[in-house]
Structure formats: C-alpha cells, structure tokens
Design a protein around this motif. Structure first.
Motif, short mmCIF file in Angstrom:
data_model
loop_
_atom_site.label_atom_id
_atom_site.label_comp_id
_atom_site.label_asym_id
_atom_site.label_seq_id
_atom_site.Cartn_x
_atom_site.Cartn_y
_atom_site.Cartn_z
N GLN A 1 -13.30 14.74 -0.68
CA GLN A 1 -12.32 15.38 0.08
C GLN A 1 -10.65 15.64 -0.46
OE1 GLN A 1 -12.21 16.73 3.19
NE2 GLN A 1 -14.09 16.29 4.39
N GLY A 2 -10.58 14.62 -1.31
CA GLY A 2 -9.32 14.76 -2.14
C GLY A 2 -9.27 15.36 -3.30
N LEU A 3 -10.32 15.32 -4.31
CA LEU A 3 -10.03 16.11 -5.69
C LEU A 3 -11.07 17.25 -5.81
CD1 LEU A 3 -10.04 12.72 -7.55
CD2 LEU A 3 -8.30 14.11 -6.54
N GLY A 4 -12.09 17.64 -4.57
CA GLY A 4 -12.75 18.87 -4.93
C GLY A 4 -14.17 18.42 -4.97
N LYS A 5 -14.98 19.53 -4.89
CA LYS A 5 -16.41 19.28 -4.90
C LYS A 5 -17.20 18.76 -6.20
CE LYS A 5 -20.65 22.07 -3.41
NZ LYS A 5 -20.86 23.53 -2.97
N SER A 6 -16.61 19.35 -7.21
CA SER A 6 -17.12 18.87 -8.58
C SER A 6 -17.12 17.49 -8.72
CB SER A 6 -16.41 19.80 -9.76
OG SER A 6 -16.76 21.04 -9.50
N LEU A 7 -15.69 17.00 -8.62
CA LEU A 7 -15.47 15.57 -8.98
C LEU A 7 -16.23 14.58 -7.90
CD1 LEU A 7 -11.84 15.12 -9.85
CD2 LEU A 7 -13.66 14.72 -11.30
N GLY A 8 -16.30 15.20 -6.64
CA GLY A 8 -17.29 14.55 -5.69
C GLY A 8 -18.54 14.39 -6.42
N GLY A 9 -19.22 15.60 -6.65
CA GLY A 9 -20.54 15.44 -7.14
C GLY A 9 -20.82 14.46 -8.29
N ALA A 10 -19.75 14.59 -9.13
CA ALA A 10 -19.71 13.54 -10.38
C ALA A 10 -19.85 12.04 -9.81
CB ALA A 10 -18.62 13.67 -11.12
N ALA A 11 -18.71 11.88 -8.65
CA ALA A 11 -18.77 10.34 -8.23
C ALA A 11 -20.08 10.13 -7.55
CB ALA A 11 -17.72 10.50 -7.46
N SER B 1 -8.79 6.01 -5.25
CA SER B 1 -7.20 5.87 -5.23
C SER B 1 -6.31 7.17 -5.29
CB SER B 1 -6.71 4.67 -6.14
OG SER B 1 -7.63 3.68 -5.89
N ILE B 2 -6.71 7.83 -6.61
CA ILE B 2 -6.16 9.30 -6.85
C ILE B 2 -6.62 10.31 -5.67
CG2 ILE B 2 -6.16 11.09 -8.27
CD1 ILE B 2 -6.71 9.23 -10.43
N ALA B 3 -7.78 10.14 -4.92
CA ALA B 3 -8.23 11.03 -4.02
C ALA B 3 -7.33 10.79 -2.71
CB ALA B 3 -9.58 10.92 -3.85
N VAL B 4 -7.00 9.49 -2.47
CA VAL B 4 -6.23 9.20 -1.41
C VAL B 4 -5.06 10.15 -1.17
CG1 VAL B 4 -5.15 7.39 0.01
CG2 VAL B 4 -7.43 6.99 -0.90
N ILE B 5 -4.24 9.73 -2.42
CA ILE B 5 -2.76 10.39 -2.50
C ILE B 5 -2.79 12.16 -2.45
CG2 ILE B 5 -0.98 10.84 -4.26
CD1 ILE B 5 -1.78 7.98 -5.70
N ALA B 6 -3.93 12.39 -3.21
CA ALA B 6 -4.19 13.94 -3.10
C ALA B 6 -4.50 14.48 -1.57
CB ALA B 6 -5.27 14.42 -4.09
N TYR B 7 -5.31 13.71 -0.95
CA TYR B 7 -5.98 14.21 0.41
C TYR B 7 -4.67 14.09 1.57
CZ TYR B 7 -8.49 13.71 4.76
OH TYR B 7 -9.02 13.92 6.17
N PHE B 8 -3.87 13.09 1.25
CA PHE B 8 -2.76 12.93 2.23
C PHE B 8 -1.53 13.84 1.95
CE2 PHE B 8 -5.09 9.19 3.64
CZ PHE B 8 -5.16 9.29 5.17
N THR B 9 -1.51 14.12 0.80
CA THR B 9 -0.62 15.19 0.33
C THR B 9 -0.77 16.62 0.96
OG1 THR B 9 0.05 14.10 -1.74
CG2 THR B 9 0.55 16.53 -1.88
N LYS B 10 -2.18 16.76 1.00
CA LYS B 10 -2.74 18.16 1.63
C LYS B 10 -2.61 18.30 3.07
CE LYS B 10 -6.44 17.95 -0.82
NZ LYS B 10 -7.83 18.42 -1.37
N ASN B 11 -2.94 16.76 3.66
CA ASN B 11 -3.02 16.76 5.12
C ASN B 11 -2.03 15.66 5.53
OD1 ASN B 11 -5.56 18.46 5.53
ND2 ASN B 11 -6.07 16.98 3.87
N PRO B 12 -0.67 15.88 5.36
CA PRO B 12 0.47 14.96 5.84
C PRO B 12 0.36 14.48 7.23
CG PRO B 12 1.57 17.09 5.41
CD PRO B 12 0.15 17.35 4.92
N GLU B 13 -0.21 15.56 8.07
CA GLU B 13 0.12 15.39 9.44
C GLU B 13 -1.00 14.24 10.28
OE1 GLU B 13 -3.36 18.17 8.73
OE2 GLU B 13 -1.25 17.90 7.88
N THR C 1 -4.34 2.57 -8.24
CA THR C 1 -4.71 3.44 -9.26
C THR C 1 -4.46 3.07 -10.80
OG1 THR C 1 -4.55 5.68 -8.08
CG2 THR C 1 -4.39 5.82 -10.66
N ILE C 2 -3.25 2.64 -10.81
CA ILE C 2 -2.62 1.71 -12.12
C ILE C 2 -3.59 0.62 -12.30
CG2 ILE C 2 -0.83 0.95 -13.26
CD1 ILE C 2 0.95 2.66 -11.63
N GLY C 3 -3.68 -0.13 -11.21
CA GLY C 3 -4.71 -1.18 -11.60
C GLY C 3 -5.96 -1.25 -12.02
N PHE C 4 -6.62 -0.31 -11.39
CA PHE C 4 -8.11 -0.08 -11.81
C PHE C 4 -8.25 1.03 -13.03
CE2 PHE C 4 -8.86 -1.00 -7.24
CZ PHE C 4 -9.77 -2.29 -7.57
N ALA C 5 -7.41 1.46 -13.39
CA ALA C 5 -7.19 2.46 -14.53
C ALA C 5 -7.23 1.49 -15.89
CB ALA C 5 -6.17 3.20 -14.82
#
Length: 479
Positions: free
Chosen positions: A89-99, A392-404, A421-425
């Motif tokens: 949902q946050g980073l797209g289908k390709s990264l979702g499939g990888a995950a 963690s990155i996906a959460v930021i991207a998801y709510f950036t696209k859906n702020p409402e 993100t910083i901690g787990f990286a």
C-alpha cells in the motif's frame, strides 16, 4: 465471501480470538524462557557483557516507536497479510511482492531454525533424568510432526496450548526474580546493569542490539490474526502494544535481577567457566530458590522452545494461506479446511519443508545448535529487521498519499515512522555486516546465507510485477 476467497473456501474462524489470545500467540513465538535461559547467557558471553540489559530496553522502545505507525496504518488496510500488505500500500506492488516472499522465508527459517535448539535440549533433558542418549533429530522431527497436527486442527486449540505454556514460563522466571530480591545479592543492588559501560568492547555494540532485537521476533505478527480477531480494529492495536510492553518489561526487569545475582563484575568470568552457558540461569535458580525451580525451568525450557515452534508454524501457515489468495504462491494454498477452518494446506507444506531440512542436517552430521539454529534462525532475524525498516518507510509514504485518513497526526504518521526507519536501518546494517560474527558461519557461507533474503526479494518483486492478478486486494482503495 471475501474478495479473494475461493469457491469452497470457508475462510478462517472469524471472531475467535480476543486480545489475550492474540497476545499469548505472539508472546509464545518470542519464547521468553528460551531467550532468558538460552540467548541471554550466550549474548553476555559473546562479548556484550552486561550491556545486553540496556540493549533490551532500547529495543523495546524502538519496537514501541515502530508499533505506533504500524498499527495506525494497519487500521486502514483490509488485509491480514501483515508486513507485505502495508509495504504494498505504501511503496507499491513490486516492493510488496518482495516483502511477501522475504516474510515467508523469514518465518520459515525461524520455525525450522528453532528445531535446531529443540532437539538438543530434549536430548539433554532425557539424558539427565533417564540416562538415555536419544539423537537430537528424533525430537526435532517428532515435534515438527506433532505441531503439524495441532496447527491442522483449529487456532483456538493452539492458543490454549500456547497459553498454558507461556504463562508457566513467566511464572518460573518471576519466582526467580522474587527469590533474588528477597535474598539480596553480593555487594547489594546497584545500577551497573543499566549502563552500556558493561560492554567489554565498543566494537560489539552493533551485534549487541541485533542479539537484543532477535529476542523480540514474533511480536510484530499480531495483524496475521486480523481475520480471526474479535473487533480487529481495537483488538490488534491493543494486542500489539500489550505484547511489546509485556515481553519488553519482562526481559528488562528479569535480566537486571539475574545479572545482579551473578555479580556485574564477574558474570562474564562465570559464564566462561561453564561448559554449557545454558546451565547459567538454571544454576542461579538453584542457588537463590532451590533445585525444584531449576528442574522445573529445565522442563519448561523444552516446552518454551516447543511453544515457539508452534507459534511460528501458525504464522507460516497463515502466510502461505494469504499469499495463496494473493497469487504470490500456488493458489491451492489459499484454502482453509472445511471443518476446522484452519490454513491446513499451508500447515502441510511447512511441515514437509521442516522435516526435509531437519533430515538433511541430521544426515550431514552437523551440530544442530551451531548450524541449523545459528545459521537458519539468524536469516529470519535479518529478514524481519529488513521488513520492519520497509514498513516504517511505507507508513510515511502511505499517509503522505492519503493525508485525510489521519489528519493532524504527524507524530503517528511521520515522526515515529521516521525514527523507526533510522533505528531499524542501523540494526539491519549491523546484522548483515556482522553475520559471520552472529553465526560463526564460514566466510563464503556468511555471504551466501543472507543473500537468500535478496534472492527471495527479487523473486517476489518479479512475480508481483509479471502476474496481473498477484496481490490484487492489496491495491484496493484505503478504508
């Protein structure tokens, strides 16, 4: 019928699990006694010293920070696919499939890797009480078969089994804590265990945090039970926070008392003098409470590992089920049992894989603790660290696209996920770069084993991209 529910598939048992049941399922996967008696002494002896105590505390804080964005986003995603769902949902289908395939690899590796601990501890226990020397692989294979039967049945049976075992684990450690507090420790209690200064070498700092994080693996799997939860939008967040706080406080407080009991300045020397570091906590129990507690802990140590195996098997079976529905693995896996409504086909596949891998290590004559457990389980640890970073990155991207969806909530949707993100990286970097230190795997193998994560990710990304029907429901509009 749900959007991806196949004809003849009755789905999982809706509304069968409350907060307590889900919390017990995921805490069982964490295996508290296994980590306290098995991992803690090894972590201290490995060069981390008493710095493992503040590492446990810091990892609890990091996982809690992660959980804020995790459960906030999970409320808006109608799927129990856990990490890969949110990443899609946050980073797209390709990264979702990888995950998706990284997660499947990780949980399989944890379940199979823990078999490398279960067999030897059973062998030692039986030899201690009966004198019989039963090969480790007999117990590991037998446990995998029994777990397959339990998981094939229905989830509430598994929850009851896990509940009894995990409550007993907490009880014996808490009795030990109480015994130490009542008797007092040599030199009196101090704050030394809370300091990172207890680490013999600063070069071990990164590995210390990887060790500590590994003891939390399994807590993040609460969303896998969304379809079976009572009021999932309330139950899942509560179970997530409850699991993190319960196990985090348990680790932190109990480790402080155990370190104090052994003596902060002499604990490493004591461990070096033991032929088997797993005996360390049992010896503390014998000294401060009595032989009856030490014996009880030895028995529960075995059941603790069994509970961990059962819990991770349940996780894996559900991943097979959801990925079968999403088109990432063969679709016939996306069916539940007509009577038990369990993901029985995923259970069968995981059981066969586990039996095959255990048999291969046994036939090769390899040391199960130093190879099957150390090599395979640490692949799982790195998998989960990588996934939590991507979530963690996906959460930021998801709510950036859906702020409402979460208006005026930057702390939940931006700040906390950024910190996570910083901690787990950083933890991921330490785990991958220090994989040879974590596992003692030979040079080429220390490169090949973590490379499996990259391979799984590439295969998952390609499959998600090339198959139009893959991960269909994950691309639905947010709710």
């Amino acid at each position: 019928m749900s959007q991806l529910q196949q004809p003849g598939d009755r789905g999982l048992r809706m509304g069968s699990l409350g907060v307590a049941a889900i919390t017990l399922m995921v805490v069982s996967a964490v295996a508290p006694l296994t980590n306290m008696a098995g991992v803690l002494p090894v972590a201290i002896l490995f060069g981390n010293g008493t710095a493992i105590v503040p590492a446990f505390i810091l990892m609890m804080v990091l996982v809690l920070i992660f959980s804020v964005g995790y459960v906030t986003m999970a409320r808006h995603v109608q799927n129990a696919g856990a990490f890969y769902t949110l990443i899609t949902q946050g980073l797209g289908k390709s990264l979702g499939g990888a995950a998706a395939l990284i997660a499947l690899l990780g949980y399989n590796c944890m379940q199979i890797g823990m078999s490398g601990m279960f067999g030897p501890v059973c062998t030692d226990l039986i030899k201690t009480f009966t004198g019989l020397d039963v090969p480790w692989w007999a117990f590991s294979l037998g446990a995998s078969a029994l777990i397959g039967v339990l998981a094939y049945r229905r989830v509430d049976l598994s929850a009851k089994v896990l509940g009894v075992l995990v409550l007993a684990e907490f009880a014996v450690i808490l009795i030990l804590d109480l015994g130490i507090v009542i008797q007092g420790v040599p030199g009196g209690f101090d704050l030394a265990p809370l300091s990172l200064a207890g680490m013999p070498s600063t070069s071990a700092l990164g590995v210390t945090f990887v060790f500590a994080f590994g003891c939390y693996i399994g807590i993040e799997a609460t969303t896998l039970y969304s379809d079976e939860a009572k009021e999932p939008k309330k139950t899942i967040p509560r179970a997530t926070y409850a699991a993190v706080l319960l196990i985090g406080l348990f680790y932190s407080i109990s480790t402080i008392w155990i370190v104090e009991a052994a003596g902060t300045s002499t604990i490493v020397t004591q461990l070096q003098g033991l032929g088997d570091p797993i005996q360390f906590v049992f010896n503390i129990a014998d000294q401060y409470v009595g032989n009856w507690l030490a014996v009880t802990m030895r028995v529960l140590f075995v059941t603790s590992v069994f509970a961990c195996l059962l819990a991770f098997h349940n996780h894996v079976a559900r991943y097979f089920y959801y990925l079968g529905k999403e088109g990432m693995v063969p679709s016939w896996l996306g069916r539940t049992h007509d009577l038990h409504q369990s993901p029985h086909r995923g259970t069968i596949v995981q059981t066969v894989i586990a039996l095959a891998v255990i048999a291969a290590f046994a036939i090769a004559g390899l040391n199960p603790l130093l190879t099957l457990f150390a090599w395979v389980a640490n692949i799982a640890v790195i998998c989960i660290i990588v996934l939590m970073t991507l979530v963690s990155i996906a959460v930021i991207a998801y709510f950036t696209k859906n702020p409402e969806l979460e208006p005026n909530q930057p702390l939940k949707t931006k700040v906390m996920p950024a910190l996570a993100t910083i901690g787990f990286a950083l933890v991921a970097y330490f785990g991958i770069s220090g994989f040879d230190i974590l596992t003692s795997a030979p040079g080429p193998l220390a490169i090949a084993l973590p490379s499996l994560i990259l391979i799984a990710g590439i295969i998952g990304a390609i499959r998600a991209t090339m198959r139009p029907d893959a991960i269909r429901r994950l691309n639905a509009d947010p709710v």
